[in-house]
Design an enzyme around this catalytic site. Structure first.
Site, short mmCIF file in Angstrom:
data_model
loop_
_atom_site.label_atom_id
_atom_site.label_comp_id
_atom_site.label_asym_id
_atom_site.label_seq_id
_atom_site.Cartn_x
_atom_site.Cartn_y
_atom_site.Cartn_z
N GLY A 131 0.81 -1.22 0.00
CA GLY A 131 0.00 0.00 0.00
C GLY A 131 0.84 1.26 0.00
N GLY B 165 6.80 6.91 6.84
CA GLY B 165 5.97 7.66 5.89
C GLY B 165 6.64 8.89 5.32
N ARG C 84 -1.23 0.20 -9.80
CA ARG C 84 -0.08 -0.67 -10.01
C ARG C 84 -0.55 -2.11 -10.23
NH1 ARG C 84 4.03 2.05 -6.61
NH2 ARG C 84 3.17 4.11 -6.17
N ASP D 140 4.79 -4.11 -7.32
CA ASP D 140 4.10 -2.93 -6.79
C ASP D 140 4.68 -1.64 -7.37
OD1 ASP D 140 6.24 -4.08 -5.05
OD2 ASP D 140 6.11 -2.15 -4.06
P1 AMP Z 1 9.41 0.93 -2.39
O1 AMP Z 1 10.52 -0.03 -2.14
O2 AMP Z 1 9.78 2.38 -2.21
O3 AMP Z 1 8.66 0.68 -3.65
O4 AMP Z 1 8.39 0.69 -1.21
C1 AMP Z 1 7.78 -0.54 -0.96
C2 AMP Z 1 6.69 -0.34 0.06
O5 AMP Z 1 7.23 0.23 1.25
C3 AMP Z 1 5.58 0.58 -0.38
O6 AMP Z 1 4.39 0.10 0.17
C4 AMP Z 1 5.97 1.91 0.23
O7 AMP Z 1 4.87 2.75 0.42
C5 AMP Z 1 6.58 1.46 1.54
N1 AMP Z 1 7.57 2.41 2.05
C6 AMP Z 1 8.80 2.68 1.58
N2 AMP Z 1 9.40 3.62 2.32
C7 AMP Z 1 8.53 3.98 3.30
C8 AMP Z 1 8.55 4.90 4.38
N3 AMP Z 1 9.61 5.67 4.66
N4 AMP Z 1 7.46 4.98 5.16
C9 AMP Z 1 6.40 4.22 4.93
N5 AMP Z 1 6.30 3.33 3.94
C10 AMP Z 1 7.36 3.20 3.13
MG MG Z 2 7.15 1.54 -4.46
#
Ligand code: AMP
Ligand code: MG
Length: 524
Positions: free
Chosen positions: A102, A138, A202, A272
Site C-alpha cells: 500500500g 511515511g 499498479r 508494486d
Molecule cells: P518501495 O521499495 O519504495 O517501492 O516501497 C515498498 C513499500 O514500502 C511501499 O508500500 C511503500 O509505500 C513502503 N515504504 C517505503 N518507504 C517507506 C517509508 N519511509 N514509510 C512508509 N512506507 C514506506
Molecule cells: Mg514503491
C-alpha cells in the site's frame, strides 16, 4: 489559479474506501483506499517546481512560486475539493509475495480536471504515515526526493512514459535514515515531491485483491480502470479484460525498450512498482549506465542476485506481467487466453526493440541476421572495455561515414580509460566501424535523415548518477541552483547545449565508487 483548480475525485467516488478514519497501521480489507490527511510540517520551502508538469494543471510559474503553493504541496493546507487518501496494494518484492504493502508514504490529494478535460491525480510522496506505513515513518529524505523529482522530468523530456513531478519541497524537518542499512543511522533533511499521473494504479493493486480472493472488488477495480484510463476498450467483459491485459503488455514492452535505449536501470522492479499505464513509477535506487554493462545495477540491496540489473529488465517485466495475468485469472476462469495475451509482451518487445536499435544506429530497420550480429558485436565491444553507452552512440551519430581513416580514437571521450585501450580492442572497433559504414551505405536513408534519427534516439544529456549527487550535495547545503540548472539541462536531452558540455561528459573518476554516484540502496 490554485484556488480555482477543479477537483473531481472519481477514484474515491466510484470505489469503496475503508470506513475507518483513524490513522493507524492495519490491514485494509474490502476497500481500495483509506482516507488519511498529510502530516503538517514545520518550515516548508520550495526547492523546485516543473513548469511543464504545472502546465498539465493550468498552473503558471507565479502560481508555483506563491506561498499557498508551498503550503499545499508540503501537505500543510488542503484546497477545496481535495479528499486525501492512501491506496491499498500488494506486490512481489524481489520475486517473493509480500502481501499488503500500500501507499506507505504516498497520499493522493485528489484528481484535477484541467481546461482540456484531462484528469490528473496529485500525489504527495513523503507526507507522513498512512495506514499502510507498516514499520516505517511515511517520510522521504531530500536526497531521494531530488532524485525522484529530476528523473521524472528527465524521463518525460526523453519521451519515455513516466509519472511526473510537479514540485519538490523541503520540509524543514529531519528524518533519520540508515542509508546502507549498516548500523549508521543519520539525520537528513526531509522533503516531499508532488507526483502527477493520470493514475497510480499498479499491478499490485490487482494482485492483492486476487490474493485475498476478493473477486468482486477485483472486477470493480478493473472495470473502473477500463472506464477511466482505457475508454477505447469499452464494454467490461472477458474479451475486454484480455484485450486490456494485452495492452498493458504492449505498453510495458515499449516502456522497457525506452529504458534500454537510454541506459536507464529502474533498480526495484517489484510488481508494486509497475504502473498499469506503462509509466515509469517509483524512482528509488535507479541509475543510468555509464560504462555499458548488462549486469550493472545501482541498487546495493540487489547486489547479490542482480535481479533488477540493466540486462534483466525485459525478462523481469515479463515475469511481472505474468503475475498480473495470474491476478486476472479469477475474472477469466482459465489460464490459456491469459497466456496467449501474455505472448503480446515478447512480440511487442522484439519489434519495438528492433525499431529502437535501428534508430540508435541510424538505419531504416534492422534487417536479418547480419544486422543482429552487427548489434550483438557492438554491445560485446562496448562491454569489453568500459565504454560510456550514451557518449558512444552520440559520437557514432557524428561519425564521418565516408572517411575510412577515422579510428578508435574518435571515440576517446567515451572510453573510461582511453590510455589503456589495447591495440586489439582498437582493431576490433575499427573492424566493426567498417561493417557499420558498409551497412549505412547500403541503407536507403539520406544522410540528414539518418543523422536526425540518431540524434533523436541517442540523448546527449541524461541524469548521470554523479550529476544528481552534486545537485543533492548543494541542495543539502540550502543551495538549490544546481537542481534548477540540471532540470533545465534535462529539458532538452537531444539538443546540443553550448556552454553545458560538462553535463554530457563521462563520470569523473572521483565518482567511481562514491555512495550516491555508484551505489544506492532502497533507503530513501
Ligand atoms: P518501495 O521499495 O519504495 O517501492 O516501497 C515498498 C513499500 O514500502 C511501499 O508500500 C511503500 O509505500 C513502503 N515504504 C517505503 N518507504 C517507506 C517509508 N519511509 N514509510 C512508509 N512506507 C514506506
Ligand atoms: Mg514503491
Amino acid at each position: 489559479m490554485l484556488e480555482r483548480l477543479h477537483f473531481d475525485n472519481r477514484f474515491t467516488a466510484e470505489l469503496p474506501g475503508d470506513p475507518e478514519r483513524a490513522n493507524y497501521r492495519r490491514q485494509v480489507q474490502g476497500a481500495c483506499y483509506a482516507r488519511v490527511a498529510p502530516t503538517p510540517v514545520a518550515a516548508p520551502r520550495l526547492v523546485a517546481f516543473s513548469p511543464e508538469a504545472a502546465s498539465l494543471l493550468d498552473l503558471s510559474a507565479a502560481d508555483c512560486l506563491s506561498e499557498a503553493f508551498v503550503q499545499i504541496f508540503a501537505g500543510n493546507r488542503l484546497l477545496p475539493g481535495m479528499d486525501p487518501y492512501a491506496t491499498c496494494y500488494g506486490g512481489h518484492q524481489f520475486g517473493h509475495w509480500a502481501g499488503q504493502l500500500g501507499d506507505g508514504r504516498a497520499i493522493n490529494l485528489g484528481e484535477v480536471v484541467n481546461k482540456r478535460g484531462e484528469r490528473y491525480t496529485l500525489q504527495l510522496k513523503g507526507a507522513g504515515p498512512t495506514p499502510f506505513s507498516r514499520t516505517a515513518d511515511g517520510l522521504a529524505v531530500l536526497r531521494s526526493s531530488v532524485r525522484e523529482f529530476l528523473c521524472s522530468e528527465a524521463m518525460f523530456h526523453l519521451g519515455i512514459p513516466t509519472t511526473r513531478a510537479l514540485s519538490l519541497v523541503a520540509t524543514g524537518e529531519q528524518v533519520v535514515r540508515d542509508m546502507f542499512y549498516d548500523g549508521n543511522p543519520k539525520r537528513e533533511p526531509g522533503a516531499i515531491v508532488c507526483r502527477v499521473s493520470r493514475s497510480f494504479t499498479r499491478f499490485g493493486h490487482f494482485q492483492l485483491l486476487a490474493a485475498r480472493n476478493d473477486v468482486e472488488l477485483l472486477r470493480r477495480l478493473l472495470d473502473y480502470t477500463l472506464r477511466t484510463d482505457f475508454p477505447e476498450l469499452r464494454a467490461p467483459d472477458e474479451e475486454t479484460y484480455l484485450r486490456w491485459f494485452a495492452e498493458v503488455c504492449r505498453r510495458t514492452a515499449d516502456l522497457v525498450v525506452g529504458w534500454m535505449r537510454v541506459g536507464f536501470v529502474h533498480g526495484v522492479m517489484n510488481t508494486d512498482n509497475m504502473s498499469v499505464l506503462g509509466e515509469t513509477i517509483d524512482y528509488g535506487p535507479y541509475g543510468w549506465l555509464e560504462a555499458f554493462d548488462p549486469g550493472w545495477t545501482p541498487n546495493t540491496t540487489d547486489a547479490d542476485g542482480r535481479r533488477y540489473c540493466f540486462g534483466n529488465q525485459p525478462r523481469i517485466a515479463h515475469w511481472n506481467l505474468a503475475q498480473l495475468g495470474n491476478a486476472l485469472h479469477p475474472l477469466i476462469g482459465s489460464a490459456e487466453p491469459l497466456n496467449a495475451a501474455l505472448e503480446t509482451f515478447a512480440e511487442r518487445y522484439t519489434a519495438s526493440w528492433r525499431d529502437m536499435m535501428a534508430g540508435k544506429l541510424g538505419l531504416q530497420a534492422l534487417d536479418g541476421a547480419g544486422d543482429e550480429a552487427l548489434v550483438a558485436d557492438l554491445f560485446a565491444l562496448l562491454g569489453a572495455d568500459e565504454t560510456d553507452m550514451t557518449i558512444f552512440f552520440r559520437t557514432l551519430g557524428a561519425l564521418p561515414i565516408t572517411d575510412e581513416a577515422v579510428g578508435a580514437g574518435f571515440f576517446n571521450d567515451a572510453f573510461y580509460s582511453p590510455a589503456t585501450i589495447g591495440e586489439d580492442h582498437a582493431a576490433r572497433l575499427v573492424a566493426w566501424l567498417a561493417r557499420y559504414r558498409a551497412r549505412v551505405a547500403a541503407d536507403a536513408l539520406p544522410m540528414q535523415v539518418r543523422r536526425a534519427r540518431m540524434a533523436h534516439s541517442n540523448p546527449r544529456y541524461v541524469l548521470r548518477n554523479y550529476l544528481a549527487q552534486l545537485a543533492i550535495d548543494a541542495a543539502e547545503q540550502g543551495n538549490y541552483a544546481p537542481v534548477h540548472e540540471l532540470l533545465d539541462v534535462l529539458r532538452h536531452p537531444y539538443s546540443e547545449q553550448p556552454g553545458r558540455e560538462r553535463y554530457a561528459e563521462k563520470r569523473p573518476d572521483w565518482a567511481r565508487n562514491r555512495p550516491g554516484c555508484s551505489m544506492l540502496s532502497c533507503s530513501s
